[in-house]
Design an enzyme around this catalytic site. Structure first.
Site: not given
Ligand code: NDP
Ligand code: 2IT
Length: 449
Positions: A93, A114, A117, A129, A168-169, A213, A244, A381
């Protein structure tokens, strides 16, 4: 920097030599191994069965070609990945990341994190992943759809509700999950809801998954504050990112009485002393797929936008890095400490560099690692999978309460485990050991596989 237990040095050296150049993967492994000294000392059975060496080697790694045609009729080529890391506790997952920086080392670091976590959530889910070096920025929805369809045309044979359940991520949200699910359904001729999570509410998704998240990270910080008889009331908070995780972290901080004064994207950051206007941020980011600079322009003189320097120079009591790996470095940690920051909680995966983590620790800043603080996404999830399996759907209130309860339980497990292993109050040690022991015990029970 923390040192590695003597027994674990050869394990780490082997990871480095077997996975050359995968620096983020090395970093993630090292950070976990640094916590495991007292565990291997107490439990020789783990070394006897080579549990840690086996845990560092993914069960399966899939790399595939993703060809697609852009709007101009040109053939484009990307690389797809799915690393099925560990299935001792349940089906693999973990999310899919679409970002130009994605390569095997990033997918392996994320898959490795992961495992622990998912174990901490207490839910029956293993760790995996995936993703691609595809860059969705500037692409039309039609292009994103064709890319997702091509990606799933290969991925479908490797996943399934009992095998591997992506979500997603970065770069993968509701729109992409829709296209991926549509193609999975088409090529398998099965409406298998449990194969993907993060689905839309009208076609098998769960309430609160979108928010989970960010909300979960803030629930975790609330537990940290409550433990010191404190609250979010009146606290100044900085949240990096504007995707997100960041958006829903901001929403929950505001609901709990704190004030988020800055957020960012990869081009720059905006500071707004009176608090970020979340309705406008959602409109710019979620509806228009715009930039933080567009948000700042719409806000006029109340917002200050900067494309230079670091968001971590903005004074705050609580810092929530919610963008990407290694976005908060040593210099940033020094700035946060100098400005009186008390808590750093990782909404993103591994956003704090090892040097920064050490500096925060030395300065007495309470630090929540991502594998604990951002586990609310994957935990919800797992709730989506439960609802799919029982063909049921729960209310927002019920699902949010389940999320809050899970974050309380993770917080409790971290502190209880840290205490048991002689590192009272250390969330990193607590999260790593609690996450590890559950997986390790399952691996022992399942034999040498
Ligand atoms: P999104 O794509 O929705 O948003 C990512 C954000 O981070 C954007 O503002 C983006 O800016 C910025 N970003 C991404 N890459 C870079 C970079 N190289 N340098 C600077 N800024 C950057 O992703 P999420 O919000 O889903 O994910 C954010 C983090 O949270 C990640 O580390 C992800 O692994 C983690 N995460 C996500 C989960 C989920 O359920 N979605 C669960 C647990 C963890 P820009 O638009 O300029 O790229
Ligand atoms: O980093 C993370 O935990 C995620 N991107 C969410 C993973 C999931 O299966 O919901």
């Amino acid at each position: 920097m923390p040192v590695l237990d003597e027994q674990l040095i050869p394990v780490f050296d082997e990871v480095v030599s077997r996975n050359p150049g995968e620096i983020e993967f090395h970093q993630a492994v090292r950070e976990v191994l640094e916590s495991l000294g007292p565990v291997v000392a107490k439990h020789p059975e783990y070394a006897d069965a080579e549990v840690i060496r086996r845990l560092c080697e993914p069960e399966r790694q899939i790399i595939f070609r993703v060809p697609w045609v852009d709007d101009a009729g040109r053939v484009q080529l990307n690389r797809g990945f799915r690393v099925e890391f560990n299935s001792a506790l349940g089906p693999y997952k973990g999310g899919l990341r679409f970002h130009p920086s994605v390569y095997l080392g990033i997918v392996k670091f994320l898959g490795f994190e992961q495992i622990f976590k998912n174990s901490l959530t207490g839910m029956p889910i293993g760790g995996g992943k995936g993703g691609s070096d595809f860059d969705p920025k500037g692409r039309s929805s039609a292009e994103v759809m064709r890319f997702c369809q091509s990606f799933m045309t290969e991925l479908f044979r490797h996943i399934g509700e009992y095998t591997d359940v992506p979500a997603g991520d970065i770069g993968v949200g509701g729109r992409e999950i829709g296209y991926l699910f549509g193609q999975y359904k088409r090529v398998t001729n099965r409406y298998e809801s449990g194969v993907l999570t993060g689905k839309g509410l009208t076609w098998g998704g769960s309430q609160v998954r979108t928010e989970a998240t960010g909300y979960g990270t803030v629930f975790f910080v609330k537990e940290m504050l409550t433990a010191s008889r404190d609250s979010f009331d009146g606290k100044q908070v900085v949240v990096s990112g504007s995707g997100n995780v960041a958006i829903y972290a901001i929403e929950k901080v505001h609901q709990l009485g704190g004030r988020v004064v800055a957020c960012s994207d990869s081009d720059g950051y905006v500071v707004e002393e009176s608090g970020i206007d979340l309705d406008l941020l959602k409109e710019v980011k979620e509806l228009q797929r715009g930039r933080v600079s567009d948000y700042a322009a719409r806000r006029g003189s109340s917002a200050k936008y900067s494309s230079k320097g670091s968001i971590w120079s903005v004074p705050c009591q609580i810092a929530l890095p919610c963008a990407t790996q290694n976005e908060l470095n040593g210099a940033d940690a020094k700035r946060l400490v100098a400005n009186g920051c008390q808590i750093v909680a990782e909404g993103a995966n591994m956003p704090t560099t090892p040097e920064a983590t050490a500096l925060l620790h030395a300065a007495g800043v309470r630090f929540a690692p991502g594998k604990a603080a951002n586990a609310g996404g994957v935990a919800t999830s797992a709730l989506e999978m439960q609802q799919n399996a029982s063909r049921d759907s729960w209310t927002f209130e019920h699902t949010e309460e389940r999320l809050a309860k899970t974050m309380r339980s993770i917080h409790h497990r971290c502190l209880e485990t840290a205490d048991k292993y002689g590192s009272t109050g250390d969330y990193v040690v607590g999260a790593n050991i609690a996450g590890f022991t559950q997986v390790a015990d399952a691996m022992l029970a399942l034999g040498i596989i």
